[in-house]
Design a protein around this motif. Structure first.
Motif, mmCIF file in Angstrom:
data_model
loop_
_atom_site.group_PDB
_atom_site.id
_atom_site.type_symbol
_atom_site.label_atom_id
_atom_site.label_comp_id
_atom_site.label_asym_id
_atom_site.label_seq_id
_atom_site.Cartn_x
_atom_site.Cartn_y
_atom_site.Cartn_z
ATOM 1 N N TYR A 102 -7.324 -5.095 8.357
ATOM 2 C CA TYR A 102 -7.517 -4.386 7.088
ATOM 3 C C TYR A 102 -6.869 -3.001 7.081
ATOM 4 N N MET A 103 -5.872 -2.794 7.922
ATOM 5 C CA MET A 103 -5.191 -1.497 7.938
ATOM 6 C C MET A 103 -4.258 -1.347 6.731
ATOM 7 N N LEU A 104 -3.588 -2.415 6.312
ATOM 8 C CA LEU A 104 -2.683 -2.327 5.167
ATOM 9 C C LEU A 104 -3.432 -2.012 3.872
ATOM 10 N N PRO A 105 -4.590 -2.642 3.601
ATOM 11 C CA PRO A 105 -5.324 -2.243 2.390
ATOM 12 C C PRO A 105 -5.786 -0.789 2.441
ATOM 13 N N VAL A 106 -6.217 -0.330 3.610
ATOM 14 C CA VAL A 106 -6.672 1.058 3.740
ATOM 15 C C VAL A 106 -5.492 2.012 3.535
ATOM 16 N N LEU A 107 -4.344 1.708 4.147
ATOM 17 C CA LEU A 107 -3.165 2.561 3.969
ATOM 18 C C LEU A 107 -2.703 2.574 2.514
ATOM 19 N N SER A 108 -2.794 1.432 1.837
ATOM 20 C CA SER A 108 -2.425 1.381 0.417
ATOM 21 C C SER A 108 -3.371 2.229 -0.423
ATOM 22 N N GLY A 109 -4.667 2.140 -0.133
ATOM 23 C CA GLY A 109 -5.639 2.964 -0.852
ATOM 24 C C GLY A 109 -5.406 4.445 -0.612
ATOM 25 N N LEU A 110 -5.118 4.798 0.634
ATOM 26 C CA LEU A 110 -4.838 6.211 0.954
ATOM 27 C C LEU A 110 -3.565 6.695 0.269
ATOM 28 N N SER A 111 -2.552 5.853 0.228
ATOM 29 C CA SER A 111 -1.306 6.284 -0.420
ATOM 30 C C SER A 111 -1.503 6.435 -1.930
ATOM 31 N N LEU A 112 -2.301 5.557 -2.538
ATOM 32 C CA LEU A 112 -2.605 5.714 -3.962
ATOM 33 C C LEU A 112 -3.402 6.988 -4.196
ATOM 34 N N PHE A 113 -4.377 7.250 -3.337
ATOM 35 C CA PHE A 113 -5.169 8.471 -3.449
ATOM 36 C C PHE A 113 -4.257 9.698 -3.340
ATOM 37 N N GLY A 114 -3.310 9.660 -2.410
ATOM 38 C CA GLY A 114 -2.362 10.763 -2.259
ATOM 39 C C GLY A 114 -1.483 10.951 -3.477
ATOM 40 N N MET A 115 -1.014 9.837 -4.051
ATOM 41 C CA MET A 115 -0.186 9.934 -5.252
ATOM 42 C C MET A 115 -0.962 10.557 -6.404
ATOM 43 N N VAL A 116 -2.193 10.126 -6.568
ATOM 44 C CA VAL A 116 -3.029 10.661 -7.652
ATOM 45 C C VAL A 116 -3.305 12.139 -7.413
ATOM 46 N N SER A 117 -3.575 12.506 -6.174
ATOM 47 C CA SER A 117 -3.880 13.900 -5.864
ATOM 48 C C SER A 117 -2.672 14.807 -6.062
#
Length: 117
Positions: free
Chosen positions: A34-49
């Motif tokens: 589940y590292m790819l889903p977590v990395l995708s969520g983090l990258s989306l969070f970063g984009m939004v931030s």
């Protein structure tokens, strides 16, 4: 587009069943750690931030801040909601998000902004 991408991982001859690397050798299977889903969520969070490069330094109004907070929440919710997706989908998302973050950071530089108009 999303559904076409998900169906593409099952097309014979594309080579996604052997095109992975590291802990995800088969892009047609979900990430077992589940590292790819977590990395995708983090990258989306970063984009939004990071926000819109055109509004760098500008203070968002209340509605913009609310939308930003909703999207941050979506970045967290997306991890368990998409954890079973094929690894190939996450590789696409991570690549697209990395390019978007790079573009946003680049367009925050005054010299680059003036060069591209």
């Amino acid at each position: 587009f999303f559904f076409a991408l998900r169906k593409m991982v099952y097309v014979d001859g594309v080579g996604l069943s052997e095109g992975g690397m590291l802990w995800f050798p088969d892009l047609t299977q979900h990430d077992p750690y589940y590292m790819l889903p977590v990395l995708s969520g983090l990258s989306l969070f970063g984009m939004v931030s990071l926000g819109d490069a055109g509004q760098a330094g500008a203070k968002p109004d209340a509605q913009q801040q609310m939308v930003k907070n909703v999207m941050r929440g979506a970045a967290v919710v997306i991890v368990p909601a998409t954890a079973w997706f094929e690894s190939g989908v996450f590789i696409y998302w991570l690549t697209a998000n990395a390019l978007a973050v790079t573009q946003t950071l680049a367009l925050r530089q005054p010299s680059i902004r003036s060069a591209v108009g």
